[in-house]
Scaffold this active site. Structure first.
Site, PDB file in Angstrom:
ATOM      1  N   GLY A 169       0.995  -1.382   0.068  1.00 37.46           N
ATOM      2  CA  GLY A 169       0.214  -0.365   0.258  1.00 37.46           C
ATOM      3  C   GLY A 169       0.606   1.292   0.238  1.00 37.46           C
TER       4      GLY A 169
ATOM      5  CG  ASN B  88       1.649   3.425  -6.138  1.00 34.19           C
ATOM      6  OD1 ASN B  88       2.154   4.832  -6.215  1.00 34.19           O
ATOM      7  ND2 ASN B  88       2.628   2.429  -5.750  1.00 34.19           N
TER       8      ASN B  88
ATOM      9  CG  MET C 278      -1.287  -7.990  -6.656  1.00 31.00           C
ATOM     10  SD  MET C 278      -0.520  -6.810  -7.754  1.00 31.00           S
ATOM     11  CE  MET C 278       0.124  -8.469  -8.762  1.00 31.00           C
TER      12      MET C 278
ATOM     13  CG  HIS D 106       1.251  -1.697 -15.232  1.00 29.36           C
ATOM     14  ND1 HIS D 106       1.240  -2.794 -14.774  1.00 29.36           N
ATOM     15  CD2 HIS D 106       2.628  -2.150 -16.412  1.00 29.36           C
ATOM     16  CE1 HIS D 106       2.112  -3.835 -15.497  1.00 29.36           C
ATOM     17  NE2 HIS D 106       2.625  -3.269 -16.634  1.00 29.36           N
TER      18      HIS D 106
ATOM     19  CB  THR E 133     -10.233  -1.189 -20.372  1.00 33.48           C
ATOM     20  OG1 THR E 133      -9.071  -1.233 -20.230  1.00 33.48           O
ATOM     21  CG2 THR E 133     -10.603   1.199 -20.771  1.00 33.48           C
TER      22      THR E 133
ATOM     23  CG  ASP F  37      -1.485  -4.001 -16.694  1.00 33.33           C
ATOM     24  OD1 ASP F  37      -0.711  -4.587 -16.594  1.00 33.33           O
ATOM     25  OD2 ASP F  37      -2.168  -3.529 -15.918  1.00 33.33           O
TER      26      ASP F  37
ATOM     27  CB  THR G 244      11.234   6.979  -5.816  1.00 31.94           C
ATOM     28  OG1 THR G 244      11.640   6.957  -6.981  1.00 31.94           O
ATOM     29  CG2 THR G 244      11.745   6.351  -3.967  1.00 31.94           C
TER      30      THR G 244
ATOM     31  CD  GLU H 181       5.309   2.094  -8.801  1.00 36.46           C
ATOM     32  OE1 GLU H 181       4.708   2.335  -8.626  1.00 36.46           O
ATOM     33  OE2 GLU H 181       5.751   1.021  -9.241  1.00 36.46           O
TER      34      GLU H 181
HETATM   35  C1  GRF Z   1       4.416  -0.829  -7.063  1.00 39.59           C
HETATM   36  O1  GRF Z   1       5.225  -1.421  -7.847  1.00 39.59           O
HETATM   37  C2  GRF Z   1       3.028  -0.705  -8.041  1.00 39.59           C
HETATM   38  O2  GRF Z   1       2.805   0.056  -9.280  1.00 39.59           O
HETATM   39  C3  GRF Z   1       2.126  -1.510  -8.308  1.00 39.59           C
HETATM   40  O3  GRF Z   1       2.252  -2.786  -7.338  1.00 39.59           O
HETATM   41  C4  GRF Z   1       3.897  -2.134  -6.352  1.00 39.59           C
HETATM   42  C5  GRF Z   1       3.377  -2.317  -5.287  1.00 39.59           C
HETATM   43  O4  GRF Z   1       2.634  -1.465  -4.783  1.00 39.59           O
HETATM   44  N1  GRF Z   1       1.344  -2.134  -8.666  1.00 39.59           N
HETATM   45  P1  GRF Z   1       2.213  -0.886  -3.728  1.00 39.59           P
HETATM   46  O5  GRF Z   1       3.900   0.206  -2.532  1.00 39.59           O
HETATM   47  O6  GRF Z   1       1.103  -1.969  -2.969  1.00 39.59           O
HETATM   48  O7  GRF Z   1       1.932   0.172  -3.377  1.00 39.59           O
END
Ligand code: GRF
Length: 202
Positions: free
Chosen positions: A11, A13, A89, A108, A140, A144, A171, A173
């Site tokens: 998490g 992001n 995921m 992504h 969509t 990806d 970093t 992202e």
């Molecule tokens: C990141 O590389 C993101 O781009 C991908 O999952 C990885 C982990 O993301 N979708 P996070 O630390 O769980 O946000």
């Protein structure tokens, strides 16, 4: 704008989005974090920020459709304007997507359309790429492949491993995703006929 973030793991992001939403005048607030994994470390990070969390574990549902139906009925109560997938995921069905058409974005870790799917950094290195990066796109039906909202390029350094490249991209992202969310929340980026319209580039 009311935002729900979907996670399956750390998490990081989601955290960067939460921090951005806490900036004054940011046009969005995270109203819930949803995960398909009770063990997702991001859940504790959301709870530490007093963001409500909900877990929908796939094995508690006999079919994917029932799993999604449970999530969708929770969303009917939460009423998000925008859904951000962030390290989530699991593929979401076209029925789910059409319910939130043009309001689901994902981050992504590659410069799409290069390297959709998994293990993007190792694949980029194996291909001899000298540049990598990350992409925020509308979600969509295909995996990806939705219209791109924003991208950021990251150099590949000599001696890079998948881990060192992943760390450098991650970093970036954390900067790109809040920017893309702001565009969407401000109505400056939207999906029209399957393409992205970006006001600030007109
Ligand atoms: C990141 O590389 C993101 O781009 C991908 O999952 C990885 C982990 O993301 N979708 P996070 O630390 O769980 O946000």
């Amino acid at each position: 704008k009311r935002v729900v973030v979907f996670i399956s793991g750390g998490g990081s992001n989601m955290l960067s989005l939460a921090d951005a939403c806490n900036q004054p005048d940011f046009p969005a607030e995270i109203v819930a974090v949803i995960s398909d994994k009770p063990s997702a470390a991001g859940l504790a990070k959301a709870e530490a920020r007093r963001i409500p969390t909900r877990v929908f574990e796939r094995k508690n549902f006999s079919t994917k459709a029932e799993h999604e139906a449970a999530i969708l009925s929770a969303l009917d109560e939460i009423r998000p304007d925008i859904i951000c997938l962030a390290g989530y995921m699991r593929l979401i069905s076209s029925a789910f997507i059409s319910r939130y058409e043009g309001r689901i974005i994902n981050i992504h870790p590659s410069l799409l359309p290069l390297f959709p799917g998994l293990h993007t950094h190792q694949r980029a290195l194996d291909s001899g790429m000298k540049i990598a990066g990350c992409t925020v796109h509308f979600v969509t039906e295909g995996m990806d492949e939705g219209p791109i909202v924003a991208q950021a390029a990251v150099p590949v350094m000599p001696g890079d491993t998948a881990d060192s490249l992943a760390a450098r991209v991650l970093t970036v992202e954390h900067k790109l995703y809040p920017l893309a969310l702001q565009l969407l929340a401000d109505g400056k980026a939207r999906m029209e006929d399957g393409r992205v319209v970006l006001d600030h580039l007109r």
